[in-house]
Scaffold this active site. Sequence first.
Site, PDB file in Angstrom:
ATOM      1  N   HIS A 138       0.818  -1.228   0.000  1.00  9.24           N
ATOM      2  CA  HIS A 138       0.000   0.000   0.000  1.00  9.24           C
ATOM      3  C   HIS A 138       0.848   1.272   0.000  1.00  9.24           C
ATOM      4  CE1 HIS A 138      -3.567  -2.381   0.246  1.00  9.24           C
ATOM      5  NE2 HIS A 138      -3.261  -2.879   1.432  1.00  9.24           N
ATOM      6  N   ASP A 168      -5.244  -7.840  -3.997  1.00 12.60           N
ATOM      7  CA  ASP A 168      -5.586  -7.630  -2.592  1.00 12.60           C
ATOM      8  C   ASP A 168      -6.954  -8.203  -2.214  1.00 12.60           C
ATOM      9  OD1 ASP A 168      -5.569  -6.750   0.002  1.00 12.60           O
ATOM     10  OD2 ASP A 168      -5.437  -4.617  -0.430  1.00 12.60           O
TER      11      ASP A 168
HETATM   12 ZN   LIG Z   1      -3.715  -6.854   2.335  1.00  9.33          ZN
END
Ligand SMILES: [Zn+2]
Length: 468
Positions: free
Chosen positions: A282, A333
């Site tokens: 991220h 994800d």
């Molecule tokens: Zn994750």
Amino acid sequence: MLSRAPAAILSADLVYVEHRLEPDIGVAVDADGVIVAVGPIDSLPAAPIRHFRHRALFPGFVNTHSHAFQRLIRGRTLTVPAHDARADFWSWRTRMYEAALALEPQDVGAVTAYCYLEMLQAGITSVVEFHYLHHAPDGRPYADPNTLAWQVIDAARRVGIRLTLLPVAYHRGGFGRPADPAQRRFLSPDVDTFLTRIDALRGPLTGRPGARLGLAAHSVRAVPEPWLDELKAYARAYGLPVHVHANEQQAEVEQCVAATGRRPVELLADRGFLDARTTVVHATHLSGTEKALLAGTGARVSVCPTTERDLGDGILDATGLHARGVPLCLGSDSQVQIDFFAEMRCLEGHERLRRQRRNVLIARGEGERSVAPAVWEAATRAGADAAGLPVGAFVPGSMADAVTVNLNHPELDGGLPRDIPGLLLCAGGPHSVSEVLVGGRPVRGPEGHPLEGEIRGAYRALCRRLWG
Ligand SMILES: [Zn+2]
């Protein structure tokens, strides 16, 4: 120079080498699926040629961040309860925990196989599974504590996708906060217990084709600082890739500063957790200092644009990281969408919206530069480094993991070879993919995957049981 004799030569009307589509190129592959030479077909030693007509051959995509079981909640978190005015990452997480608590081992196998099948159909040939669902629904370890890890490994084997499994260390609910009861399936009481479980996987996975081991710290909020040292030392000792979620949410950054006086990436750097084997997942909310720290350590960032958009996480400074030489790779994800053409498009597109500019993630160099090479690099070669796998490009020594794109698809009509990566970047998707090869062998043809009916049937039965 050939290291081994080729068993076959893969070719297509166009082959993607050094970020260009070229005709008359062959990829020579040995009996183990390793690329031994790439070049004009008439320059390669004789071997049976497998030519894909009306196709372009690209390296398979490398998905660097997956929670396969979260496929179950796609489309099921789009409501806001009457008593709760706010929907955000944290309210989504509550729904995700409900799904996680409902799964028996065979259910984990069923949803993982389904999710990996969807990836393979979309041209993803390697996946990095950030695996934190470890224990039985009551929170107790299974008799074999790796029962659920083996469900993931077996699902990948059945589908034929290459897997890097990252068992995830998870200990607490936040800085100075015990774990929430809903997190009971994820937890290790101490780092030694966690590493003992990794030990038990390391032997069986060493040298196993199609699967390799890494490890992960869930986040700086979920593991105590000294665990980071132990995890990193273990990863170094055994040459394992190591991943960690960081800076996805502003609240996480603020809590980290309040508890430790440092932001998450600063804390990771202090602990020596960042190096070329490390992938930070991220990195949405970074300070300038954190960007510089990442650039100085060789760590890369796994960006998950369709998930970050779905969860309202924010937009990372992709151009700032790119300009500093921090490699970017991509992950699906939460599986809100499994489409690496879309992930590439969003990586570039979100940055355009943020900066009010066009063509921002361009490769460095002289002359006219285009967007496609930099984002394709994120989807393939940079991802291979995150996965710790020799894949992601047609070069000698790499595994022959490849996808073909149907050049007869109407959206590519009129496209010259130099236009096709851009056409795919604008409008490509899983519909663009025909054949998928892993280790030089076809695992999916234009007619589909041999286990598709069985895997979809098991998944539909699971959804009926959970939601029906
Ligand atoms: Zn994750």
